[in-house]
Design a protein around this motif. Structure first.
Motif, PDB file in Angstrom:
ATOM      1  N   ALA A  28       0.853  -1.193   0.000  1.00 17.48           N
ATOM      2  CA  ALA A  28       0.000   0.000   0.000  1.00 17.48           C
ATOM      3  C   ALA A  28       0.892   1.249   0.000  1.00 17.48           C
ATOM      4  O   ALA A  28       0.651   2.202  -0.747  1.00 17.48           O
ATOM      5  CB  ALA A  28      -0.904  -0.012   1.227  1.00 17.48           C
ATOM      6  N   ALA A  29       1.945   1.208   0.829  1.00 19.07           N
ATOM      7  CA  ALA A  29       2.846   2.369   0.924  1.00 19.07           C
ATOM      8  C   ALA A  29       3.588   2.577  -0.400  1.00 19.07           C
ATOM      9  O   ALA A  29       3.743   3.708  -0.864  1.00 19.07           O
ATOM     10  CB  ALA A  29       3.835   2.167   2.075  1.00 19.07           C
ATOM     11  N   GLU A  30       4.003   1.483  -1.022  1.00 15.67           N
ATOM     12  CA  GLU A  30       4.714   1.599  -2.314  1.00 15.67           C
ATOM     13  C   GLU A  30       3.823   2.271  -3.355  1.00 15.67           C
ATOM     14  O   GLU A  30       4.280   3.125  -4.117  1.00 15.67           O
ATOM     15  CB  GLU A  30       5.106   0.207  -2.822  1.00 15.67           C
ATOM     16  CG  GLU A  30       6.442  -0.270  -2.282  1.00 15.67           C
ATOM     17  CD  GLU A  30       6.648  -1.780  -2.495  1.00 15.67           C
ATOM     18  OE1 GLU A  30       7.561  -2.315  -1.867  1.00 15.67           O
ATOM     19  OE2 GLU A  30       5.893  -2.392  -3.276  1.00 15.67           O
ATOM     20  N   ALA A  31       2.538   1.856  -3.369  1.00 17.48           N
ATOM     21  CA  ALA A  31       1.605   2.439  -4.353  1.00 17.48           C
ATOM     22  C   ALA A  31       1.451   3.938  -4.091  1.00 17.48           C
ATOM     23  O   ALA A  31       1.435   4.740  -5.031  1.00 17.48           O
ATOM     24  CB  ALA A  31       0.261   1.731  -4.267  1.00 17.48           C
ATOM     25  N   ASN A  55      -3.077   2.913   9.843  1.00 16.59           N
ATOM     26  CA  ASN A  55      -2.982   4.077   8.964  1.00 16.59           C
ATOM     27  C   ASN A  55      -1.666   4.806   9.253  1.00 16.59           C
ATOM     28  O   ASN A  55      -0.937   5.197   8.324  1.00 16.59           O
ATOM     29  CB  ASN A  55      -4.204   4.983   9.155  1.00 16.59           C
ATOM     30  CG  ASN A  55      -4.373   5.985   8.031  1.00 16.59           C
ATOM     31  OD1 ASN A  55      -4.155   7.171   8.213  1.00 16.59           O
ATOM     32  ND2 ASN A  55      -4.755   5.523   6.846  1.00 16.59           N
ATOM     33  N   GLY A  56      -1.333   4.943  10.521  1.00 17.01           N
ATOM     34  CA  GLY A  56      -0.043   5.528  10.906  1.00 17.01           C
ATOM     35  C   GLY A  56       1.114   4.671  10.409  1.00 17.01           C
ATOM     36  O   GLY A  56       2.150   5.188   9.966  1.00 17.01           O
ATOM     37  N   GLY A  57       0.916   3.349  10.465  1.00 15.69           N
ATOM     38  CA  GLY A  57       1.951   2.428   9.957  1.00 15.69           C
ATOM     39  C   GLY A  57       2.225   2.680   8.480  1.00 15.69           C
ATOM     40  O   GLY A  57       3.384   2.697   8.037  1.00 15.69           O
ATOM     41  N   ASP A  58       1.144   2.898   7.715  1.00 12.34           N
ATOM     42  CA  ASP A  58       1.330   3.259   6.294  1.00 12.34           C
ATOM     43  C   ASP A  58       2.178   4.533   6.210  1.00 12.34           C
ATOM     44  O   ASP A  58       3.079   4.637   5.368  1.00 12.34           O
ATOM     45  CB  ASP A  58      -0.017   3.569   5.623  1.00 12.34           C
ATOM     46  CG  ASP A  58      -0.950   2.373   5.543  1.00 12.34           C
ATOM     47  OD1 ASP A  58      -0.479   1.235   5.593  1.00 12.34           O
ATOM     48  OD2 ASP A  58      -2.179   2.608   5.422  1.00 12.34           O
ATOM     49  N   MET A  65      10.114   5.365   2.536  1.00 11.83           N
ATOM     50  CA  MET A  65      10.299   5.209   1.084  1.00 11.83           C
ATOM     51  C   MET A  65      10.537   6.544   0.383  1.00 11.83           C
ATOM     52  O   MET A  65      11.335   6.627  -0.547  1.00 11.83           O
ATOM     53  CB  MET A  65       9.074   4.516   0.481  1.00 11.83           C
ATOM     54  CG  MET A  65       8.933   3.072   0.929  1.00 11.83           C
ATOM     55  SD  MET A  65       7.401   2.375   0.255  1.00 11.83           S
ATOM     56  CE  MET A  65       7.216   0.948   1.321  1.00 11.83           C
ATOM     57  N   LEU A  66       9.837   7.597   0.838  1.00  7.68           N
ATOM     58  CA  LEU A  66      10.059   8.910   0.218  1.00  7.68           C
ATOM     59  C   LEU A  66      11.469   9.404   0.536  1.00  7.68           C
ATOM     60  O   LEU A  66      12.141  10.008  -0.299  1.00  7.68           O
ATOM     61  CB  LEU A  66       9.020   9.925   0.714  1.00  7.68           C
ATOM     62  CG  LEU A  66       7.613   9.798   0.118  1.00  7.68           C
ATOM     63  CD1 LEU A  66       6.671  10.808   0.777  1.00  7.68           C
ATOM     64  CD2 LEU A  66       7.616  10.023  -1.393  1.00  7.68           C
ATOM     65  N   TYR A  67      11.919   9.130   1.767  1.00  7.88           N
ATOM     66  CA  TYR A  67      13.291   9.521   2.146  1.00  7.88           C
ATOM     67  C   TYR A  67      14.300   8.815   1.232  1.00  7.88           C
ATOM     68  O   TYR A  67      15.259   9.418   0.737  1.00  7.88           O
ATOM     69  CB  TYR A  67      13.541   9.160   3.614  1.00  7.88           C
ATOM     70  CG  TYR A  67      14.949   9.445   4.061  1.00  7.88           C
ATOM     71  CD1 TYR A  67      15.345  10.743   4.367  1.00  7.88           C
ATOM     72  CD2 TYR A  67      15.902   8.424   4.146  1.00  7.88           C
ATOM     73  CE1 TYR A  67      16.650  11.022   4.755  1.00  7.88           C
ATOM     74  CE2 TYR A  67      17.198   8.690   4.534  1.00  7.88           C
ATOM     75  CZ  TYR A  67      17.566   9.997   4.833  1.00  7.88           C
ATOM     76  OH  TYR A  67      18.861  10.259   5.205  1.00  7.88           O
ATOM     77  N   GLN A  68      14.052   7.520   0.985  1.00  9.08           N
ATOM     78  CA  GLN A  68      14.964   6.751   0.126  1.00  9.08           C
ATOM     79  C   GLN A  68      14.974   7.291  -1.306  1.00  9.08           C
ATOM     80  O   GLN A  68      15.926   7.098  -2.040  1.00  9.08           O
ATOM     81  CB  GLN A  68      14.581   5.264   0.135  1.00  9.08           C
ATOM     82  CG  GLN A  68      14.998   4.595   1.441  1.00  9.08           C
ATOM     83  CD  GLN A  68      14.281   3.285   1.718  1.00  9.08           C
ATOM     84  OE1 GLN A  68      13.326   2.928   1.031  1.00  9.08           O
ATOM     85  NE2 GLN A  68      14.730   2.563   2.743  1.00  9.08           N
ATOM     86  N   LYS A  69      13.902   7.988  -1.682  1.00  7.98           N
ATOM     87  CA  LYS A  69      13.856   8.590  -3.021  1.00  7.98           C
ATOM     88  C   LYS A  69      14.467   9.995  -3.032  1.00  7.98           C
ATOM     89  O   LYS A  69      14.433  10.695  -4.031  1.00  7.98           O
ATOM     90  CB  LYS A  69      12.412   8.665  -3.517  1.00  7.98           C
ATOM     91  CG  LYS A  69      11.886   7.320  -3.987  1.00  7.98           C
ATOM     92  CD  LYS A  69      10.535   7.483  -4.680  1.00  7.98           C
ATOM     93  CE  LYS A  69      10.053   6.171  -5.253  1.00  7.98           C
ATOM     94  NZ  LYS A  69      10.771   5.781  -6.472  1.00  7.98           N
TER      95      LYS A  69
END
Ligand SMILES: NC(=O)C1=CN([C@@H]2O[C@H](COP(=O)(O)OP(=O)(O)OC[C@H]3O[C@@H](n4cnc5c(N)ncnc54)[C@H](OP(=O)(O)O)[C@@H]3O)[C@@H](O)[C@H]2O)[C@@H](O)CC1
Ligand SMILES: [K+]
Length: 198
Positions: A28-31, A55-58, A65-69
């Motif tokens: 879900a987070a990747e999407a 929801n917080g876990g997402d 993931m955004l940090y890694q980008k």
């Protein structure tokens, strides 16, 4: 779909596909991150507000993931809260990343929102059990008064998945909602249509 039908769907996927709930959260987070990085190319900085449930876990997984980008990330949460087990896993993982600043919700009042900061709402999703009050009501009212772009994960916080929110209830005012699986019943309630954005 109602919150109960959504939960059943998640349970079916977990039981019939060899997939764990933490993997569903990761998917879900990747999407979300795919959509965000394509649609927020001109924004470098994200303030991500994470509740203690899934929801917080997402939100924690999206932050990582955004940090890694290469985006700049600030995460706001209640670090003393009792997290759901999947949220706890992603929170622990996030704390390992020294480049991400993790702040308490109350610190938002001293936070300098750049005009290009994107606000991500991962406070509550389908598990909302009562209208927002006290700390969360004040937090969402504060965020709604900023002029930044706002994205809700799964559902705008304060909106029930399958019930009408009481008149005057405080709901996060999302410009965009990245909703998982199927459209939720709440999105078709006319009075609430303008809360979800696009
Ligand atoms: N199912 C899956 O496999 C997947 C699900 N996914 C994600 O999970 C989300 C649903 O997660 P969730 O069920 O943990 O609920 P969530 O919305 O995070 O909140 C629950 C917490 O909030 C609390 N609480 C409630 N109301 C409150 C209030 N007014 N004020 C304060 N607290 C309040 C509540 O406490 P309680 O009601 O027990 O007092 C509980 O602690 C879903 O929307 C999607 O984003 C994806 O990862 C894909 C895989
Ligand atoms: K949300």
């Amino acid at each position: 779909m109602t919150a109960e039908q959504i939960k059943k769907g998640d349970r079916y996927t977990i039981e019939h596909e060899p997939v764990f709930s933490i993997q569903l959260m990761e998917r879900a987070a990747e999407a979300c991150v795919t959509w965000i990085s394509e649609n927020c190319k001109n924004h470098r900085n994200f303030a991500i507000f994470c509740g203690n449930g899934n929801n917080g876990g997402d939100g924690f997984a999206i932050a990582r993931m955004l940090y890694q980008k290469g985006f700049d990330i600030d995460v706001f949460t209640n670090s003393k809260a009792k997290f759901s087990s999947d949220a706890q896993i992603n929170f622990r993982e996030l704390k390992e990343i020294s480049g991400i600043s993790i702040k308490e919700f109350k610190e938002v009042r001293d936070y300098r929102f750049d005009s290009r900061t994107v606000i991500i709402d991962a406070l509550f999703g389908t598990g909302l059990s009562r209208p927002l009050e006290d700390e969360f009501k004040e937090l969402v009212e504060f965020l709604n008064n900023t002029h930044n772009i706002k994205i809700s994960i799964d559902l705008p916080s304060g909106l029930f998945a399958d019930a009408v929110s009481p008149e005057g209830a405080v709901i996060f005012k999302a410009d965009y909602t990245l909703s998982f699986q199927l459209w939720k019943k709440t999105f078709f309630i006319r009075r609430q249509e303008n809360m979800r954005g696009k």
